[in-house]
Design an enzyme around this catalytic site. Structure first.
Site, PDB file in Angstrom:
ATOM      1  N   ALA A 139       0.844  -1.199   0.000  1.00 21.88           N
ATOM      2  CA  ALA A 139       0.000   0.000   0.000  1.00 21.88           C
ATOM      3  C   ALA A 139       0.876   1.245   0.000  1.00 21.88           C
ATOM      4  O   ALA A 139       1.359   1.680   1.049  1.00 21.88           O
ATOM      5  CB  ALA A 139      -0.936  -0.007   1.206  1.00 21.88           C
TER       6      ALA A 139
ATOM      7  N   TYR B 266      14.381   3.627   1.752  1.00 20.88           N
ATOM      8  CA  TYR B 266      15.505   2.856   1.198  1.00 20.88           C
ATOM      9  C   TYR B 266      15.019   1.504   0.697  1.00 20.88           C
ATOM     10  O   TYR B 266      15.390   1.055  -0.403  1.00 20.88           O
ATOM     11  CB  TYR B 266      16.583   2.670   2.272  1.00 20.88           C
ATOM     12  CG  TYR B 266      17.580   1.586   1.962  1.00 20.88           C
ATOM     13  CD1 TYR B 266      18.625   1.796   1.057  1.00 20.88           C
ATOM     14  CD2 TYR B 266      17.479   0.324   2.563  1.00 20.88           C
ATOM     15  CE1 TYR B 266      19.533   0.787   0.773  1.00 20.88           C
ATOM     16  CE2 TYR B 266      18.387  -0.682   2.279  1.00 20.88           C
ATOM     17  CZ  TYR B 266      19.410  -0.446   1.384  1.00 20.88           C
ATOM     18  OH  TYR B 266      20.303  -1.449   1.100  1.00 20.88           O
TER      19      TYR B 266
ATOM     20  N   GLU C 184      10.351  -4.088  -9.829  1.00 20.14           N
ATOM     21  CA  GLU C 184       8.939  -3.851 -10.158  1.00 20.14           C
ATOM     22  C   GLU C 184       8.815  -3.228 -11.540  1.00 20.14           C
ATOM     23  O   GLU C 184       7.979  -3.639 -12.354  1.00 20.14           O
ATOM     24  CB  GLU C 184       8.291  -2.947  -9.111  1.00 20.14           C
ATOM     25  CG  GLU C 184       6.829  -2.633  -9.419  1.00 20.14           C
ATOM     26  CD  GLU C 184       6.158  -1.789  -8.354  1.00 20.14           C
ATOM     27  OE1 GLU C 184       5.005  -1.363  -8.581  1.00 20.14           O
ATOM     28  OE2 GLU C 184       6.777  -1.538  -7.298  1.00 20.14           O
TER      29      GLU C 184
ATOM     30  N   HIS D 160      -7.681  -4.393 -37.261  1.00 20.90           N
ATOM     31  CA  HIS D 160      -8.854  -5.241 -37.089  1.00 20.90           C
ATOM     32  C   HIS D 160     -10.138  -4.550 -37.572  1.00 20.90           C
ATOM     33  O   HIS D 160     -11.168  -5.210 -37.702  1.00 20.90           O
ATOM     34  CB  HIS D 160      -9.045  -5.606 -35.613  1.00 20.90           C
ATOM     35  CG  HIS D 160      -8.188  -6.739 -35.131  1.00 20.90           C
ATOM     36  ND1 HIS D 160      -6.829  -6.628 -34.934  1.00 20.90           N
ATOM     37  CD2 HIS D 160      -8.500  -8.024 -34.783  1.00 20.90           C
ATOM     38  CE1 HIS D 160      -6.353  -7.775 -34.471  1.00 20.90           C
ATOM     39  NE2 HIS D 160      -7.346  -8.644 -34.387  1.00 20.90           N
TER      40      HIS D 160
ATOM     41  N   ASN E 217       4.881   7.330 -16.240  1.00 16.74           N
ATOM     42  CA  ASN E 217       5.985   7.386 -17.202  1.00 16.74           C
ATOM     43  C   ASN E 217       6.724   8.714 -17.226  1.00 16.74           C
ATOM     44  O   ASN E 217       7.903   8.757 -17.548  1.00 16.74           O
ATOM     45  CB  ASN E 217       5.478   7.018 -18.604  1.00 16.74           C
ATOM     46  CG  ASN E 217       5.450   5.516 -18.807  1.00 16.74           C
ATOM     47  OD1 ASN E 217       5.657   4.748 -17.870  1.00 16.74           O
ATOM     48  ND2 ASN E 217       5.193   5.074 -20.031  1.00 16.74           N
TER      49      ASN E 217
END
Length: 380
Positions: A125, A236, A245, A341, A369
């Protein structure tokens, strides 16, 4: 294209096992999980039996004691299958990294064996309603009262929030005003009085991946629940694990991009316009060729980052670059493939439409980002 050299025969056998499990036990049920907004706990236990959860957990704590290549394979196969509800497995693995690298012996013994088997589901969290990527600005506070910390605050966008049994909570435990030095990671059992979960949040995509808000109101935990036993180490600890991650999000993005490209090539071979297959038009072939080249380049970079990760030399900047470039590419691949498509691409019965819904979040979670750009820019 350049062959991948990261994996040996045993890795590919594991990949085949994962692929069978996903095809036989997950894909047929995923649409129902999307309706339910959660993946059944039985699937977690089954994944634990197959070694998909926490492959890097040492054998002494119930894991396989292997390197992250098995985790990489699990991430890739979940992404290739379009099973966004199982992204929580990756979050669970990230949580295991915090325990493996920073927890006390008692904390490892308490949580890691059950996490490895899928009996216990974990969450981290970080994000708060008014605090995004700036983790030093969190408002959730844990105040020491005798032998307990009293936690107050709110967290949002918590992956595995519905299912979780233990939460690694980012909270302020100090008052020095120095930001990072005041942050701690605190382990909170989900059944603690004072911890409340919201209903699963209704998201644009990744509907089966349970995501909730968590509310802490005078939630008391023993002071021994500070991860590693020493307060003030949280920032840290976060920075040490964020590189993996972010790389894992890059890994997911590349595998999903490859899957979408392959599905689109098949579609354009079978769909005819003006009397010939879509792929026979030069414009279609050139677009697909560009995407194939970009995916090959991105995969090569991700694989090199993985080699550095295995050597424990992956820099935060390299991981940030992987997360930034690969997630942007994933969105471009999905957008162009959906266009090829035509109207069918907007129908959820086609995988590309689901990728269109599920892919967008990759440019946000794990650090938005534009934050990745800032991290890369610091190395200029």
């Amino acid at each position: 294209m350049i062959p991948r050299v990261l994996f040996d025969h045993e890795h590919e056998e594991f990949r085949n096992t994962v692929r069978r499990f996903l095809a036989e036990e997950c894909t047929p049920l995923h649409e129902q999980w999307e309706e339910d907004r959660v993946v059944p706990r039985a699937i977690w236990r089954r994944a634990g039996e197959l070694g998909m959860l926490n492959a890097t957990t040492p054998e002494a704590y119930g894991g396989l004691g292997l390197d992250r290549r098995l985790t990489m394979i699990a991430v890739e196969e979940v992404a290739r299958a379009g099973l966004s509800g199982l992204v929580g497995f990756n979050v669970h693995d990230i949580c295991a990294g915090y325990f493996i690298n920073f927890a006390t012996e008692a904390q490892k013994q308490q949580w890691l064996p059950k996490m490895a088997g899928g009996e216990v589901i974990s969450a981290v969290a970080m994000t708060e309603p008014n605090t995004g990527s700036d983790l030093q600005a969190v408002k959730t506070r844990a105040v020491l009262d005798g032998d307990e910390y009293v936690i107050n605050g709110a967290k949002t966008f918590i992956s595995n929030g519905t299912n979780c049994d233990v939460v690694i909570v980012v909270a302020k435990t100090g008052n020095s005003g120095k930001g990072a030095a005041d942050i701690s990671l605190i382990l909170v059992e989900a059944d603690r009085v004072g911890l409340t979960k919201s209903k699963p949040l209704r998201k644009v995509g990744q509907h089966a991946q349970d995501t909730t808000m968590l509310f802490f109101e005078d939630c008391r935990v023993p002071k021994e629940n500070v991860l590693g036993g020493v307060p003030g180490q949280g920032f840290y600890q976060l920075m040490k694990e964020l590189a993996w991650e972010r790389l894992s999000i890059g890994i997911l993005s590349m595998a999903a991009s490859q899957a979408v490209l392959e599905q689109t090539i098949d579609y354009t071979r079978g769909r005819t316009v003006f009397g010939k297959p879509i792929i026979d038009f030069q414009n279609s072939r050139f677009k697909l060729a560009d995407l194939k080249a970009e995916i090959a380049i991105g995969q090569t970079y991700v694989d090199r980052c993985m080699e550095l990760c295995l050597e424990h030399t992956l820099s935060p900047e390299a991981a940030a670059a992987a997360k930034l470039w690969c997630t942007e590419l994933y969105s471009r691949v999905v957008d162009q493939c959906l266009q090829l498509h035509g109207g069918n691409g907007y129908m959820l019965e086609y995988p590309v439409a689901r990728h269109y819904l599920d892919s967008r979040i990759n440019r946000i979670y794990g650090g938005a980002n534009d934050i990745m750009r800032e991290l890369v820019a610091r190395s200029l």
